[in-house]
Enzyme design. Structure first.
Site, PDB file in Angstrom:
ATOM      1  N   ASP A 137      -9.443  -2.316  -4.273  1.00  0.00           N
ATOM      2  CA  ASP A 137      -9.835  -2.587  -2.935  1.00  0.00           C
ATOM      3  C   ASP A 137      -9.828  -0.907  -2.017  1.00  0.00           C
ATOM      4  OD1 ASP A 137      -7.084  -2.817  -3.554  1.00  0.00           O
ATOM      5  OD2 ASP A 137      -6.890  -3.707  -1.516  1.00  0.00           O
ATOM      6  N   ASP A 138     -10.294  -1.077  -1.020  1.00  0.00           N
ATOM      7  CA  ASP A 138     -10.286   0.220  -0.335  1.00  0.00           C
ATOM      8  C   ASP A 138     -10.454   1.351  -0.885  1.00  0.00           C
ATOM      9  OD1 ASP A 138      -9.994  -1.977   1.663  1.00  0.00           O
ATOM     10  OD2 ASP A 138      -7.478  -1.624   1.862  1.00  0.00           O
ATOM     11  N   ASN A 157      -2.034 -12.647   3.214  1.00  0.00           N
ATOM     12  CA  ASN A 157      -1.289 -11.268   3.367  1.00  0.00           C
ATOM     13  C   ASN A 157      -0.433 -11.371   4.786  1.00  0.00           C
ATOM     14  OD1 ASN A 157      -1.048  -8.409   3.191  1.00  0.00           O
ATOM     15  ND2 ASN A 157      -3.149  -7.849   3.917  1.00  0.00           N
ATOM     16  N   ASP A 191      -1.207  -5.310  10.435  1.00  0.00           N
ATOM     17  CA  ASP A 191      -0.827  -3.857  10.309  1.00  0.00           C
ATOM     18  C   ASP A 191      -1.760  -3.182  11.184  1.00  0.00           C
ATOM     19  OD1 ASP A 191      -3.190  -4.602   8.816  1.00  0.00           O
ATOM     20  OD2 ASP A 191      -2.404  -3.583   7.161  1.00  0.00           O
ATOM     21  N   ASP A 221      -6.426 -14.104   1.949  1.00  0.00           N
ATOM     22  CA  ASP A 221      -6.482 -14.408   3.447  1.00  0.00           C
ATOM     23  C   ASP A 221      -5.799 -13.543   3.932  1.00  0.00           C
ATOM     24  OD1 ASP A 221      -6.859 -15.920   5.643  1.00  0.00           O
ATOM     25  OD2 ASP A 221      -6.823 -17.793   4.847  1.00  0.00           O
ATOM     26  N   ASN A 222      -6.346 -12.585   5.045  1.00  0.00           N
ATOM     27  CA  ASN A 222      -6.008 -11.720   5.761  1.00  0.00           C
ATOM     28  C   ASN A 222      -5.313 -12.332   7.322  1.00  0.00           C
ATOM     29  OD1 ASN A 222      -5.610  -8.978   4.454  1.00  0.00           O
ATOM     30  ND2 ASN A 222      -7.899  -9.015   4.800  1.00  0.00           N
ATOM     31  N   LYS A 247       0.879  -1.260  -0.263  1.00  0.00           N
ATOM     32  CA  LYS A 247       0.096  -0.012   0.083  1.00  0.00           C
ATOM     33  C   LYS A 247       1.130   1.295  -0.062  1.00  0.00           C
ATOM     34  CE  LYS A 247      -4.068  -1.821   0.362  1.00  0.00           C
ATOM     35  NZ  LYS A 247      -3.770  -3.560   0.236  1.00  0.00           N
ATOM     36  N   TYR A 273     -15.104  -6.842  -1.323  1.00  0.00           N
ATOM     37  CA  TYR A 273     -14.387  -7.939  -1.297  1.00  0.00           C
ATOM     38  C   TYR A 273     -14.611  -8.956   0.165  1.00  0.00           C
ATOM     39  CZ  TYR A 273     -11.303  -4.813   1.750  1.00  0.00           C
ATOM     40  OH  TYR A 273     -10.743  -4.187   2.572  1.00  0.00           O
TER      41      TYR A 273
END
Length: 671
Positions: A122-123, A265, A236, A230-231, A46, A176
């Site tokens: 995303d985001d 992730n 973070d 998969d987070n 990011k 998502y």
């Protein structure tokens, strides 16, 4: 990435917020990926501006060369290196020039050696902000979905297919997470290529379990096959913690599922991430035979090598998942038994605590790790240790892993020492000695001020209760003369308790409750992020000073608000002030006109984080503030001793004094 028989393809994604991995860390992980069971590496940091915010701009030559090195290293290792681009923050979908810019950017990275590109939306907002886009695709989430799907289809025709990339493309949608239909997903399905795969995180953003039913429902909602983003084990959102245990809660039976693979992730800490990533590879290789305990043990041996025994207690203490799960239910039961006088439980707790106390050994502070990095600066420990270096293609030594884990190994040793001190208070026939009480208090203080979290709440609570059972108290608290009400959820969290403790040290008697009603009285009201909405609305009209860390828009103090991740400092006037012991979070708001901004987050997002609104200042709805209001930078972690530096306490204490007219202890009791 494609499905092969009964196994899933498995990869790693650098997709977290916060400091990205170093180039060397990326090279090292690519070299190690096959041994971890990973065949794909998705580049999506990011904090790479040319991947996200500045996606239209070409990479500078040095950054482009590094991408080329990563692509070459991946080919040498037999790993698919995928570059991704996330244009959704600013792309104008009705503008042909932006579609051309997207293709030109992909052509640049292809010329550097990258062979595949995934598109990420995303985001980003779930509705189109450009009027021309809304006219063309429609308003709301449905229109955004249609725009994203068409952008993907155009990218496939203009870039992927001309370069022979005729396999199913992969797209991350804005919507998502979740399993059911939505207007966005319906719009996306109208325009996305029929064979495209969709990245999906599960029934929520971070999940403890993914079931067959979840996969089937989500695939039906998208009308496409899925790749699980998969987070896990990403951290973070909480830089105090590591997630080192094996993957759990994933389906054993993937037969017939519209699921092609998984990309995990990883944590900000690259080398420690290999412990859980190896278990992702083991699950994907044979879901039906996957055993978390066996996979975790194998990962520990492979990654920690000759230091596995030293690292094992830390891994056990940091193995819970999801993040909200109890840390160690077995240990919790033993602690309760020990406090109840069960000698067997005391002995068992001693054994666990000795293991933790032995974690640091010669690995607690190696090569200066954990002491002076950029994110920690000025005494903030975690997040500052530089990467543990290794030669590409060479497995890390146990020493390198200990270096990377050093702050948490130290914290584990402190936790173990505190638990042992509590056992000394409980496991004796007579009253504890003054030396034992002092040792327990000192050990407790160390645990409660460690930024790395290794069973902090569990063991600190155990020590406090052991001190109380011995007729002692952990620390002096000032008897409150002023009355404060801390409005939070029905089940106050550790952050709420920490804030209440701070206020008591500042001379307040504190009530924690989920309600506030007209007619209630107090000298101070604190509104937390978990405050129920009706209570926050009632506080907004109260002629009482308010310290707010949440519900800022409801209170009328700000027009919008949010939380910044990975921040340890603020800027107050011309001074940069380190307020956190490590990389923490800051609450921010865009305040109403007339508010005084005391401190902001530093660049690149200089959001107001300490804001004062005087009585009579017009609030968001135009009514005058019935009393003074202060927005503090605290989040759900509250005024925690492990989080705040002396400078952070000073800022908070001074803000509280200005809000309520001073406190009897002189302003330094927060520490």
């Amino acid at each position: 990435m494609s499905r092969r028989g009964g196994r899933l393809q498995a990869g790693v994604v650098e997709g977290f917020y916060g400091p990205p991995w170093s180039h060397q860390e990326r090279l090292d992980l690519l070299a190690a990926a096959p041994s971890l069971g990973l065949d794909t590496s998705l580049y999506a940091p990011k904090d790479d501006p040319w991947h996200r915010e500045r996606w239209r701009e070409p990479y500078p030559p040095d950054a482009l060369a590094r991408l080329g090195e990563l692509a070459a290293a991946a080919r040498d290792a037999g790993v698919a290196f995928v570059w991704s681009v996330a244009p959704g923050l600013s792309m104008r979908y009705a503008d042909d020039a932006d579609h051309a810019a997207l293709v030109a950017k992909a052509e640049q990275v292809r010329a550097a050696g990258v062979r595949d590109v995934w598109l990420l939306f995303d985001d980003v907002p779930d509705r189109l902000t450009d009027p021309a886009d809304a006219d063309r695709y429609g308003d709301g989430p449905h229109g955004a979905g249609r725009a994203h799907g068409e952008a993907a289809a155009r990218f496939r025709e203009a870039f992927l297919l001309p370069h022979g990339l005729d396999h199913p493309m992969t797209v991350c949608p804005t919507d998502y997470a979740g399993c059911g239909p939505s207007p966005y997903r319906a719009g996306l399905a109208e325009t996305l290529p029929a064979d495209a795969r969709v990245l999906w995180t599960g029934r929520d953003i971070v999940v403890g379990e993914v079931t067959r039913e979840d996969v089937l429902a989500a695939a039906a909602a998208f009308g496409r096959r899925l790749v699980l983003w998969d987070n896990y084990p990403v951290n973070d959102f909480d830089r105090t913690r590591l997630f080192l245990g094996p993957l759990t809660g994933r389906p054993a039976d993937v037969t017939g599922l519209p699921l092609d693979g998984v990309v995990a992730n990883a944590m900000i800490e690259a080398l420690p991430s290999r412990l859980p990533l190896a278990t992702v590879g083991a699950w994907a290789r044979d879901p039906a035979a996957y055993d978390p305990a066996r996979a975790g043990a194998a990962a520990l041996r492979a990654v920690a090598g000759d230091r596995a025994a030293q690292v094992a207690p830390l891994v056990r203490a940091c193995a819970s998942w999801p993040p909200s799960a109890p840390r160690d239910p077995g240990l919790t039961a033993l602690l309760e038994g020990a406090l109840a006088g069960d000698a067997v439980a005391v002995a068992a707790v001693r054994g666990r605590m000795r293991e933790l106390a032995g974690c640091a050994g010669d690995g607690g502070r190696l090569d200066g790790a954990g002491g002076d990095g950029e994110a920690g600066g000025d005494g903030a420990g975690v997040g500052g240790a530089g990467p543990a270096r290794e030669r590409p293609g060479v497995a890390p030594t146990g020493h390198a892993l200990l270096t990377a884990l050093a702050p948490w190994l130290d914290a584990a040793a402190h936790t173990g020492a505190a638990g042992l001190a509590a056992c000394d208070l409980l496991d004796r026939p007579g009253a504890p000695t003054a030396a034992q009480l002092a040792a327990a208090r000192e050990a407790l203080d160390r645990v409660e001020t460690d930024f790395p979290d290794v069973l902090r709440a569990d063991v600190a609570g155990f020590v406090r209760r052991a001190l109380a059972a011995a007729g002692a108290v952990a620390e002096e608290e000032v008897a409150g003369g002023r009355q404060a009400v801390l409005v939070t959820g029905p089940d106050p969290g550790a952050g709420d308790l920490a804030t209440a403790q701070w206020l008591r040290r500042r001379g307040f008697a504190v009530q924690l409750r989920p309600t506030w009603a007209p007619g209630d009285a107090a000298d101070l009201v604190v509104v937390t992020p978990d405050a129920p909405l009706p209570a926050a609305r009632a506080v907004a009209a109260a002629a009482v000073p308010v310290l707010a860390t949440g519900r800022l828009v409801t209170l009328g103090i700000g027009r919008e608000s949010g939380v910044l991740l990975d921040r340890d400092r603020v800027r107050a006037g011309d001074d940069e002030v380190v307020v956190h012991r490590g990389a923490g979070r800051l609450t921010w708001c865009e305040p109403v006109a007339g508010a005084h901004v005391v401190a902001r987050a530093p660049e690149p997002e200089p959001r107001p984080v300490l804001v004062e609104v005087a009585a009579g200042t017009p609030l968001a709805d135009g009514t005058p503030a019935p009393a003074a209001r202060t927005v503090a930078f605290l989040t759900g972690d509250g005024a925690a001793r492990w989080l705040l530096t002396d400078a952070g306490w000073s800022l908070l204490d001074a803000a509280l004094d200005r809000l309520v007219g001073g406190a009897p202890d002189g302003g330094d009791a927060g520490r």
